[in-house]
Every structure is written in structure tokens, then in C-alpha cells.
Scaffold this active site. Structure first.
Site, PDB file in Angstrom:
ATOM      1  N   ASN A  10      73.627   2.959  74.008  1.00  9.27           N
ATOM      2  CA  ASN A  10      72.200   3.208  73.791  1.00  9.27           C
ATOM      3  C   ASN A  10      71.987   3.559  72.321  1.00  9.27           C
ATOM      4  OD1 ASN A  10      69.582   4.140  73.772  1.00  9.27           O
ATOM      5  ND2 ASN A  10      69.967   5.939  75.076  1.00  9.27           N
ATOM      6  N   LYS A  12      69.261   4.005  70.719  1.00  2.00           N
ATOM      7  CA  LYS A  12      68.073   4.845  70.481  1.00  2.00           C
ATOM      8  C   LYS A  12      67.301   4.309  69.259  1.00  2.00           C
ATOM      9  CE  LYS A  12      70.491   8.538  72.762  1.00  2.00           C
ATOM     10  NZ  LYS A  12      70.725   9.960  72.971  1.00  2.00           N
ATOM     11  N   HIS A  97      65.733   7.909  81.148  1.00  2.00           N
ATOM     12  CA  HIS A  97      66.513   8.654  80.152  1.00  2.00           C
ATOM     13  C   HIS A  97      65.843  10.000  79.873  1.00  2.00           C
ATOM     14  CE1 HIS A  97      68.492   9.841  76.484  1.00  2.00           C
ATOM     15  NE2 HIS A  97      69.454   9.005  76.809  1.00  2.00           N
ATOM     16  N   GLU A  99      65.394  11.648  77.272  1.00  2.00           N
ATOM     17  CA  GLU A  99      64.474  11.698  76.121  1.00  2.00           C
ATOM     18  C   GLU A  99      63.103  11.138  76.493  1.00  2.00           C
ATOM     19  OE1 GLU A  99      67.143   9.769  73.352  1.00  2.00           O
ATOM     20  OE2 GLU A  99      68.454  11.514  73.509  1.00  2.00           O
ATOM     21  N   GLU A 169      73.717  11.947  83.192  1.00  2.00           N
ATOM     22  CA  GLU A 169      73.728  12.438  81.818  1.00  2.00           C
ATOM     23  C   GLU A 169      73.241  13.884  81.783  1.00  2.00           C
ATOM     24  OE1 GLU A 169      73.527   9.052  78.797  1.00  2.00           O
ATOM     25  OE2 GLU A 169      71.491   9.332  79.488  1.00  2.00           O
ATOM     26  N   GLY A 175      73.911  14.240  72.814  1.00  2.00           N
ATOM     27  CA  GLY A 175      73.743  14.422  71.369  1.00  2.00           C
ATOM     28  C   GLY A 175      74.154  15.797  70.868  1.00  2.00           C
ATOM     29  N   SER A 215      77.637  12.798  74.902  1.00  2.00           N
ATOM     30  CA  SER A 215      78.707  13.044  73.926  1.00  2.00           C
ATOM     31  C   SER A 215      80.045  12.445  74.348  1.00  2.00           C
ATOM     32  CB  SER A 215      78.841  14.545  73.629  1.00  2.00           C
ATOM     33  OG  SER A 215      77.646  15.025  73.048  1.00  2.00           O
TER      34      SER A 215
END
Ligand code: PGA
Length: 252
Positions: A10, A12, A97, A99, A169, A175, A215
Site C-alpha cells: 500500500n 498511500k 483501511h 486511515e 491491521e 506506521g 510495520s
């Protein structure tokens, strides 16, 4: 049973056109030897067409979009429909996701609608979910994950699962450089499989692919991928470095 091994990247909101073209071309060459592993990259919308063109003759390396609209078409300025993605040979779309859930306030209803549009347009879905740090600390992570799965997947049939990969996730690992331990990942993935068994069937639970994201990198991928219920990874930061992405693919 043996499930597919999958590594997805991904990107992003990273790369410009030249960087994207370089990365796609390097990955195309360096990942050739890993034909038994399914590779998927999720570049920004603007580079999807290029990526799909470069990878069009590949049989185990596909292109996906990071998002799609919950509407079919029309006056939705700035949105991209599932039909548009299908028309440029995009094969996958990410839905749910963290985010998108956090920054764009996407609701379960919207996620369901996005998946429906994706299916109508022959796209496969990677459905993402996972708990935030507070939820893990207060030991609510299993309940939260169960709710996230049930709320969305109850709207689909067992047959639809053929077109869905799951991506667990944990938000606290995305991140942050902090990864779930292999024990934490395995424990949750086994639980996810149990929940899929409850919603659908044992067969569905055995067949569904569950990726770990958060991560995951060239150093920790091998340990994570060796867990019985981890079928691969959804990689953010490390997917932007060709060497690292390749090492992750080689970690199975
Ligand atoms: P990360 O991102 O690997 O940079 O933690 C994973 C993701 O958001 O899918």
C-alpha cells in the site's frame, strides 16, 4: 489445506510519476522469481493506469486501488468509481483501511456499499480492520475485531468470500514501527478464522486468506509469515523500497 501466499504493498500518498514508474519496473523484474506468491501493489490513483500497463502480462503480480467510491457514478466531484478502476485493468481495491475510517470517517454502511460496487465491477477486495491501542490495552481487541467483521461481512454470502482477502491491521502498529509479535498476530488471525467460521462455515474459515499489516518489514516478515494463520502481509512504508519489498516477498 494450502492457501495462497500474498504480499501487498500500500503506497498511500507517496511517489510522483517518475518514482512510481521506476518502482514498478524494478519490482516487475526483481519479483519474477517468486511466481508462486501473489503480489499486489496499490499505487496512488494517478499511476494506476501506468502500473496496470506495465504489469498487464504478469500472472502473479496485480494492481489495486487504495479506495473506490460507494456510488456507481455521477455528481461526486473528486471521486473514483469501481467501474473506472475495472476499465483500466485494476484487479483489487482496499476497503476499510484505518486511515480511511479515521480521517475520512468512513462508516460500515459505506464500506458495504464500496464492496458491493467493487464486486459488480469484477474487483477483488482486501478488507482491512483492526483495533486501536486503547482497545488492546483494555482487552477489547477480540470483541472489536469481531464487530468489524460481522458488521460488514454479514451483508455478503459465503460465495462472495472468494473475492475477499482479509487484512488484520492493528492501528497501533500502522506506521509506528511497533509490530504485533508473531504470537499476537497468530492469536488474532486464529480468532478471525474462528469468527469467519461462525458467520459462514468451517470451510470458508479455512479458505479465506488473512494478511497481517502494521510495520511489517524485511526484518520481521519471516517470523510473522511463519505463523500458521498468517497468509501474507499488507505492507505500507516498506513497500516503497524495492529491496525491502522483495525481501518481504522472499520471506515465505
Ligand atoms: P505500515 O502500513 O506497514 O507502514 O505500518 C501498513 C498499512 O497501513 O497498510
Amino acid at each position: 489445506m494450502s492457501r495462497k501466499k500474498i504480499v501487498a504493498g500500500n503506497w498511500k500518498m507517496n511517489t510522483n510519476l517518475n518514482e512510481a514508474i521506476d518502482l514498478i519496473n524494478i519490482l516487475k523484474t526483481t519479483t519474477k522469481q517468486f511466481s508462486s506468491i501473489e503480489k499486489i501493489i496499490f499505487p496512488p490513483f494517478t499511476f494506476l493506469n501506468t502500473a496496470a500497463e506495465v504489469l498487464k502480462s504478469e500472472t502473479s503480480f496485480f494492481v489495486g486501488a487504495q479506495n473506490c467510491s460507494e456510488h456507481a457514478k455521477g455528481a461526486f466531484t473528486g471521486e473514483i468509481s469501481a467501474e473506472m478502476l475495472n476499465s483500466i485493468a485494476c484487479k483489487f481495491v482496499l476497503v476499510g483501511h484505518s486511515e480511511r475510517r479515521t480521517y475520512f470517517k468512513e462508516t460500515n454502511e459505506q464500506l458495504v456499499s464500496k464492496i458491493q460496487h467493487a464486486f459488480k465491477n469484477n474487483l477483488h477486495v482486501i478488507f482491512c480492520f483492526g483495533e486501536v491501542l486503547e482497545e488492546r490495552k483494555s482487552e477489547k481487541h477480540f470483541d472489536i475485531v469481531k464487530q468489524q467483521l460481522e458488521n460488514v461481512l454479514k451483508n455478503f454470502s459465503e460465495k462472495d468470500l472468494d473475492k475477499i482477502y482479509l487484512a488484520y491491521e492493528p492501528v497501533w502498529a500502522i506506521g509506528t514501527g511497533e509490530t504485533a509479535t508473531p504470537q499476537q498476530a497468530q492469536e488474532m488471525h486464529a480468532y478471525i478464522r474462528k469468527v469467519i467460521g461462525q458467520i459462514f462455515s468451517t470451510k470458508a474459515a479455512e479458505n479465506i486468506s488473512i494478511l497481517y499489516g502494521g510495520s511489517c518489514n524485511a526484518q520481521n516478515a519471516a517470523e510473522l509469515f511463519s505463523c500458521a494463520d498468517v497468509d501474507g502481509g499488507l505492507i505500507g512504508g516498506a513497500s516503497l523500497k524495492a529491496d525491502d519489498f522483495c525481501k518481504i516477498i522472499a520471506s515465505f
